[in-house]
Design a protein around this motif. Structure first.
Motif, PDB file in Angstrom:
ATOM      1  N   GLY A 179      39.692  41.589  43.947  1.00  0.00           N
ATOM      2  CA  GLY A 179      41.114  41.305  43.863  1.00  0.00           C
ATOM      3  C   GLY A 179      41.665  40.794  45.176  1.00  0.00           C
ATOM      4  O   GLY A 179      40.918  40.449  46.099  1.00  0.00           O
ATOM      5  N   ARG A 231      39.148  38.825  39.942  1.00  0.00           N
ATOM      6  CA  ARG A 231      38.312  40.006  39.722  1.00  0.00           C
ATOM      7  C   ARG A 231      36.894  39.738  40.217  1.00  0.00           C
ATOM      8  O   ARG A 231      36.549  38.606  40.556  1.00  0.00           O
ATOM      9  N   THR A 244      43.374  41.767  40.424  1.00  0.00           N
ATOM     10  CA  THR A 244      44.752  41.452  40.799  1.00  0.00           C
ATOM     11  C   THR A 244      45.268  40.325  39.922  1.00  0.00           C
ATOM     12  O   THR A 244      44.614  39.287  39.789  1.00  0.00           O
TER      13      THR A 244
END
Length: 412
Positions: A179, A231, A244
């Motif tokens: 993230g 990811r 994220t």
């Protein structure tokens, strides 16, 4: 069920074992019933190798042939990914950029995407549930019929614009990190992964030194309102981590004043002393630099007491430092300056956050905190949602840690 675009970067497809591991993430989404398009980069290090071959063949090579060579890395990965998916019982086929087609400008090496026809891919979703594995980083210039490439990091841009063309629900960018972090975890051990980041914040982070996403891909996501999920392909495919989400500001419930701290070591400072203060002098300085495709960032002008001369300070990328000095020296007569000073041992540290719009004194707190640590600020620039300071490179880690703690980003 959703329509997804999954993009895998070079480290995620570095070899056949990594391609198989990444294919398991694709398999998970297919088995969940989603329509899936996959965009792949070249295997880690392969693009550098291909670029090296072009330069070795001829330092002044044809840009069109350069694109033909370097685009081949993604084509290999796309074919291998399709083969691996087929071995897992998934209907899949590879697509080169020109086959989709991804239409671009003719600026070889850094082409812009002009349009994508995703009709055939959508038809195959509907009729066959076929996974499209698309070679990223490339397209075709329709008029000339030549292969083009989108510039370094262009596979991220490919994925986002393909997601827009397919009207995808989300674009997942798989990389070797899980993230987007509040800053580089290698510099600040207490850096933490953020659940959500606004498009504007991510755009600033990407342009100011964060390496997670390419700037053009974030711009495209913001324009087309494509949610991007960062990811890790190294997670367990059966139970991947949260990652994220890059999304619109209104999709974020709570927003901190400062979201993250970015830094860039790719900075060099040039200061012109005793510049004649008259109309047109700025154009005389920055016009030749623009003609040479040198990007100028921070610009500061200080008028002298007699109001006849001024000092001008600005920054350029480190790689362009010597070239910029030579250009400015060559234009000395047109500019009219006393002396030129420069430094390439500097770094730009930035604080980013859309919360700055509604809070006063955010930057002032940083200036005091840095001063308390004995860190001298060479230059400052600000915008609505960020501020940047130019400091000596030796103080990089201290400055980043100081600001990270100052704005409460250490807290879990």
């Amino acid at each position: 069920m959703a329509r997804l675009v999954l993009k895998f970067g070079g480290t995620s497809v570095a070899n056949l074992d990594r391609i198989r591991a990444s294919a398991l993430h694709v398999k998970r989404e297919v088995e969940a019933g989603h329509d899936v398009a996959v965009v792949v980069s070249a295997m880690s290090g392969k693009t550098n190798e291909l670029v090296g071959w072009c330069r070795e063949a001829s330092p002044l090579h044809d840009a069109r042939e350069y694109d033909a060579v370097v685009a081949s890395g993604e084509q290999v990965t796309a074919g291998l990914m399709a083969i691996v998916l087929q071995s897992m019982g998934i209907t899949a086929r590879s697509w080169q950029g020109w086959q989709v087609p991804i239409l671009t400008s003719d600026q070889h090496g850094s082409a812009r995407v002009l349009g994508i026809d995703g009709a055939e891919l959508i038809r195959r979703f509907d009729e066959r549930k076929e996974v499209a594995v698309i070679a990223g980083f490339q397209g075709i210039h329709a008029e000339s019929g030549r292969i083009t490439t989108l510039g370094r990091g262009g596979s991220d841009t490919s994925a986002v614009v393909i997601a827009a063309a397919l009207k995808a629900d989300r674009c997942d960018i798989y990389t070797d990190v899980d993230g987007v972090y509040t800053t580089d975890p290698r510099v600040v051990a207490k850096a933490r992964r953020m659940d959500r980041v606004a498009f504007e914040e991510m755009l600033e982070m990407a342009s100011l030194g964060a390496k997670v996403l390419q700037v053009r891909s974030v711009e495209a996501a913001m324009v087309h309102r494509i949610k991007v999920f960062v990811r890790s392909s190294f997670d367990d495919p059966a139970a991947p981590a949260s990652g994220t989400l890059i999304c619109a500001e209104e999709d974020i419930m709570e927003q901190q004043i400062v979201t993250g701290i970015a830094f860039s070591r790719d900075e060099a400072q040039i200061t012109l002393r005793g510049v004649s203060d008259h109309p047109g002098v700025a154009a005389a300085i920055f016009g030749p630099l623009a003609d040479a495709a040198i990007n100028v960032d921070m610009i500061i002008q200080v008028v002298s007491d007699d109001t006849t001369t001024t000092d001008m300070t600005f920054t350029v990328p480190t790689a362009d430092y010597e070239r910029a000095r030579l250009i400015i020296e060559g234009a000395r007569a047109a500019i009219g300056f006393g002396s030129l000073q420069g430094a390439n041992d500097v770094v730009k540290v930035s604080a980013i956050g859309i919360g700055m719009r509604s809070h006063a004194g955010v930057a002032a707190r940083a200036f005091k905190a840095l001063a308390d640590k004995g860190i001298n600020i060479r230059a400052i620039t600000t915008s609505e949602i960020k501020f940047s300071v130019l400091i000596d490179a030796a103080y990089t880690e201290l400055a980043v840690r100081t600001l990270h703690t100052l704005y409460g980003l250490d807290r879990a």
